[in-house]
Structures are given as structure tokens and as C-alpha cells.
Design a protein around this motif. Sequence first.
Motif, mmCIF file in Angstrom:
data_model
loop_
_atom_site.group_PDB
_atom_site.id
_atom_site.type_symbol
_atom_site.label_atom_id
_atom_site.label_comp_id
_atom_site.label_asym_id
_atom_site.label_seq_id
_atom_site.Cartn_x
_atom_site.Cartn_y
_atom_site.Cartn_z
ATOM 1 N N LYS A 194 -21.820 24.853 61.362
ATOM 2 C CA LYS A 194 -20.870 25.518 60.480
ATOM 3 C C LYS A 194 -21.255 25.324 59.021
ATOM 4 C CE LYS A 194 -16.899 25.069 63.600
ATOM 5 N NZ LYS A 194 -15.540 24.473 63.774
ATOM 6 N N THR A 195 -20.970 26.355 58.216
ATOM 7 C CA THR A 195 -21.362 26.298 56.805
ATOM 8 C C THR A 195 -20.195 26.602 55.866
ATOM 9 O OG1 THR A 195 -22.171 28.580 56.945
ATOM 10 C CG2 THR A 195 -23.793 26.817 57.236
ATOM 11 N N ASP A 196 -18.967 26.408 56.344
ATOM 12 C CA ASP A 196 -17.851 26.471 55.409
ATOM 13 C C ASP A 196 -17.922 25.249 54.496
ATOM 14 O OD1 ASP A 196 -15.732 24.307 56.605
ATOM 15 O OD2 ASP A 196 -16.822 25.339 58.205
ATOM 16 N N LEU A 197 -17.217 25.275 53.390
ATOM 17 C CA LEU A 197 -17.361 24.239 52.373
ATOM 18 C C LEU A 197 -17.060 22.845 52.918
ATOM 19 C CD1 LEU A 197 -18.229 24.159 49.430
ATOM 20 C CD2 LEU A 197 -15.811 24.197 48.774
ATOM 21 N N SER A 198 -16.025 22.737 53.732
ATOM 22 C CA SER A 198 -15.663 21.438 54.302
ATOM 23 C C SER A 198 -16.768 20.903 55.211
ATOM 24 C CB SER A 198 -14.359 21.558 55.090
ATOM 25 O OG SER A 198 -14.034 20.348 55.723
ATOM 26 N N SER A 199 -17.346 21.781 56.027
ATOM 27 C CA SER A 199 -18.427 21.361 56.936
ATOM 28 C C SER A 199 -19.682 20.983 56.172
ATOM 29 C CB SER A 199 -18.744 22.491 57.925
ATOM 30 O OG SER A 199 -17.630 22.786 58.734
ATOM 31 N N LEU A 200 -19.981 21.708 55.108
ATOM 32 C CA LEU A 200 -21.148 21.379 54.287
ATOM 33 C C LEU A 200 -20.985 20.020 53.625
ATOM 34 C CD1 LEU A 200 -21.736 24.877 52.660
ATOM 35 C CD2 LEU A 200 -23.305 23.722 54.234
ATOM 36 N N LYS A 201 -19.777 19.729 53.139
ATOM 37 C CA LYS A 201 -19.525 18.431 52.526
ATOM 38 C C LYS A 201 -19.693 17.314 53.542
ATOM 39 C CE LYS A 201 -16.224 15.808 49.727
ATOM 40 N NZ LYS A 201 -16.499 14.547 50.448
ATOM 41 N N THR A 202 -19.164 17.521 54.751
ATOM 42 C CA THR A 202 -19.296 16.510 55.807
ATOM 43 C C THR A 202 -20.762 16.294 56.171
ATOM 44 O OG1 THR A 202 -17.136 17.070 56.729
ATOM 45 C CG2 THR A 202 -18.677 15.935 58.180
ATOM 46 N N LEU A 203 -21.510 17.391 56.300
ATOM 47 C CA LEU A 203 -22.932 17.283 56.611
ATOM 48 C C LEU A 203 -23.679 16.526 55.523
ATOM 49 C CD1 LEU A 203 -25.510 17.968 58.178
ATOM 50 C CD2 LEU A 203 -25.545 20.184 57.010
ATOM 51 N N ALA A 204 -23.427 16.872 54.273
ATOM 52 C CA ALA A 204 -24.103 16.197 53.158
ATOM 53 C C ALA A 204 -23.766 14.713 53.129
ATOM 54 C CB ALA A 204 -23.726 16.861 51.845
ATOM 55 N N ASP A 205 -22.512 14.386 53.407
ATOM 56 C CA ASP A 205 -22.089 12.977 53.405
ATOM 57 C C ASP A 205 -22.729 12.202 54.553
ATOM 58 O OD1 ASP A 205 -20.514 13.319 51.166
ATOM 59 O OD2 ASP A 205 -18.650 13.613 52.300
ATOM 60 N N THR A 206 -22.666 12.753 55.756
ATOM 61 C CA THR A 206 -23.166 12.025 56.924
ATOM 62 C C THR A 206 -24.688 11.924 56.941
ATOM 63 O OG1 THR A 206 -23.088 14.077 58.224
ATOM 64 C CG2 THR A 206 -21.179 12.606 58.350
ATOM 65 N N SER A 207 -25.364 12.936 56.400
ATOM 66 C CA SER A 207 -26.838 12.925 56.389
ATOM 67 C C SER A 207 -27.400 12.374 55.082
ATOM 68 C CB SER A 207 -27.382 14.335 56.601
ATOM 69 O OG SER A 207 -26.997 15.188 55.527
ATOM 70 N N GLN A 208 -26.489 12.038 54.171
ATOM 71 C CA GLN A 208 -26.873 11.537 52.845
ATOM 72 C C GLN A 208 -27.837 12.500 52.158
ATOM 73 O OE1 GLN A 208 -28.234 7.493 53.927
ATOM 74 N NE2 GLN A 208 -26.313 6.731 53.061
ATOM 75 N N SER A 209 -27.453 13.774 52.193
ATOM 76 C CA SER A 209 -28.268 14.831 51.593
ATOM 77 C C SER A 209 -27.698 15.250 50.249
ATOM 78 C CB SER A 209 -28.324 16.044 52.518
ATOM 79 O OG SER A 209 -28.888 15.695 53.762
ATOM 80 N N ASP A 210 -28.574 15.642 49.363
ATOM 81 C CA ASP A 210 -28.154 16.152 48.053
ATOM 82 C C ASP A 210 -27.904 17.651 48.091
ATOM 83 O OD1 ASP A 210 -28.590 13.660 46.347
ATOM 84 O OD2 ASP A 210 -30.558 13.884 47.302
ATOM 85 N N TYR A 211 -28.651 18.344 48.953
ATOM 86 C CA TYR A 211 -28.550 19.801 49.020
ATOM 87 C C TYR A 211 -28.652 20.268 50.466
ATOM 88 C CZ TYR A 211 -29.880 19.316 44.081
ATOM 89 O OH TYR A 211 -29.944 18.950 42.758
ATOM 90 N N VAL A 212 -28.037 21.429 50.721
ATOM 91 C CA VAL A 212 -28.147 22.077 52.025
ATOM 92 C C VAL A 212 -28.454 23.554 51.793
ATOM 93 C CG1 VAL A 212 -27.016 22.641 54.203
ATOM 94 C CG2 VAL A 212 -26.455 20.485 53.034
ATOM 95 N N VAL A 213 -29.499 24.056 52.462
ATOM 96 C CA VAL A 213 -29.839 25.478 52.425
ATOM 97 C C VAL A 213 -29.444 26.102 53.755
ATOM 98 C CG1 VAL A 213 -31.745 27.134 52.431
ATOM 99 C CG2 VAL A 213 -31.754 25.277 50.799
ATOM 100 N N PHE A 214 -28.830 27.286 53.701
ATOM 101 C CA PHE A 214 -28.522 28.004 54.930
ATOM 102 C C PHE A 214 -28.643 29.505 54.701
ATOM 103 C CE2 PHE A 214 -24.564 27.264 52.688
ATOM 104 C CZ PHE A 214 -23.833 28.425 52.824
ATOM 105 N N TYR A 215 -28.676 30.256 55.818
ATOM 106 C CA TYR A 215 -29.007 31.683 55.765
ATOM 107 C C TYR A 215 -27.945 32.521 56.469
ATOM 108 C CZ TYR A 215 -33.426 29.329 54.936
ATOM 109 O OH TYR A 215 -34.397 28.483 54.459
ATOM 110 N N SER A 216 -27.827 33.762 56.044
ATOM 111 C CA SER A 216 -26.900 34.697 56.680
ATOM 112 C C SER A 216 -27.404 36.122 56.508
ATOM 113 C CB SER A 216 -25.498 34.557 56.068
ATOM 114 O OG SER A 216 -25.524 34.809 54.670
ATOM 115 N N ASN A 217 -26.825 37.032 57.308
ATOM 116 C CA ASN A 217 -27.090 38.465 57.189
ATOM 117 C C ASN A 217 -28.582 38.801 57.196
ATOM 118 O OD1 ASN A 217 -26.173 41.110 57.026
ATOM 119 N ND2 ASN A 217 -26.193 41.145 54.791
#
Length: 218
Positions: free
Chosen positions: A118-141
Motif C-alpha cells: 500500500k502507498t497511502d500516506l499512512s502506509s508509507l510512513k509506517t514503511l519508512a519507520d519500520t525499514s528506517q528509510s529516508d525515501y520511498v519510490v513507487f509507481y502507478s498508471n
Amino acid sequence: MWKPFKLCVIKPDTAFIDQSLFSDRDSIEADNLKSYYASLKQMEDLLNFKDYSKEMEKSFQETQERLKKQIPLMKAQEENVKKFKYFQTISQYSTQVYNFYFNEYEPFSTIVELPNQKTDLSSLKTLADTSQSDYVVFYSNIHTVDKDGLPMLKLTTSLYSKKDNKIILTKETDGDTNSRGDMWTCGSTTLSCLLINGVRTSTDEVASVLRKKQIRKQ
């Protein structure tokens, strides 16, 4: 030149292409599996290689010790490789490109490809926190269109920043069928060329933002 960072690249989950490109799709997926088995065999051959000179003994033994750890990890990826879909070329090759752009010299950044999620804002924040990432890239359309009688790939790339806790880039770019050489050399099919050039335009946009945010201040 760059302050080190961690970037996660999420695999896309779908794409829509013209029916005329379906055979290219199958070829890309088959070639990816062949490449995996070829790389695995090369590693196993090197692990079992004994005909090295006395001068090279230490170097080969160190390499073979690393391979003893790497080969089981690579074998564990076999089922995932079998599930590879042609449109995942975008995340797979983008990860390699970002590593090329930002990890030529130390200090190195961490740039990894992750399964679709999932790439909604809440899911992105959780992913960044749990993976200790500074940035996340994702694709659509991701889809193909006809332009002047030639196929063109369109994709939208988004970049999330943990520090800003928001998506700081959303950009639609194109991929054409022109082979530009070096790492932008087209594959053997029209679709592979579209995908490679889709990566080129996508990574250009993201890398431009990352360079500005991560550049070391003098």
C-alpha cells in the motif's frame, strides 16, 4: 558528494500494454529467469573453482567464502524470480540505476527493491519507520499509448520523504523506443526498450530531487 540515505523502491503491481506487445512481455519474463539461473551457475562455478595460482589463492579463498553465504540467499529467491512480471523491470532496473548514481563513492547509501504494498500516506510512513528509510519510490498508471504510429510507455513516479512526511514528487514521464547506448541500450524487444526508457525518464526526475536534498554542504 552525497549524504548517505536509504531509499526503498516498491515493485509496481500492474501495467496495461497493447496486445501487440504480449509476445515481448513473455520474452522479458523468460529472459529474466534465464539470467537468474546463469548468474547462479556462474557463482557456483566460481565457488568450486580450484585451478588458481598460488599468488591468487588468498583472493580466491576470500571470494569463495563470500559466495558460500551469497549462494543460499540467491537460491532462496528462486520462487520470487519465477513470479517476476515484465513491468517489474521498472523497479528492478531503477534500483540498479540509483545505486549507480549514488554509490560510486563512499559513503554509500542503501537502495533496495521491495514487494508491492500500500502507498497511502499512512502506509508509507509506517514503511519508512519500520525499514528506517529516508525515501520511498513507487509507481502507478503504467500503460502504453500510440503516438504517431509508434508505441510509447507512460508511467507516474512518486517519491515519499520521511523527513517531510509527504509525497514530494509525483511526475508522469514517457518511455520511447530509441536506444541511447550504455546503460540505456535497448533490449531485444520493443517492450524492453519502452521499459528501459521509462526507467531513464523516471530516475532522472527522482535523482534530481535526491541530489538537491542529499548534497553535502561545504
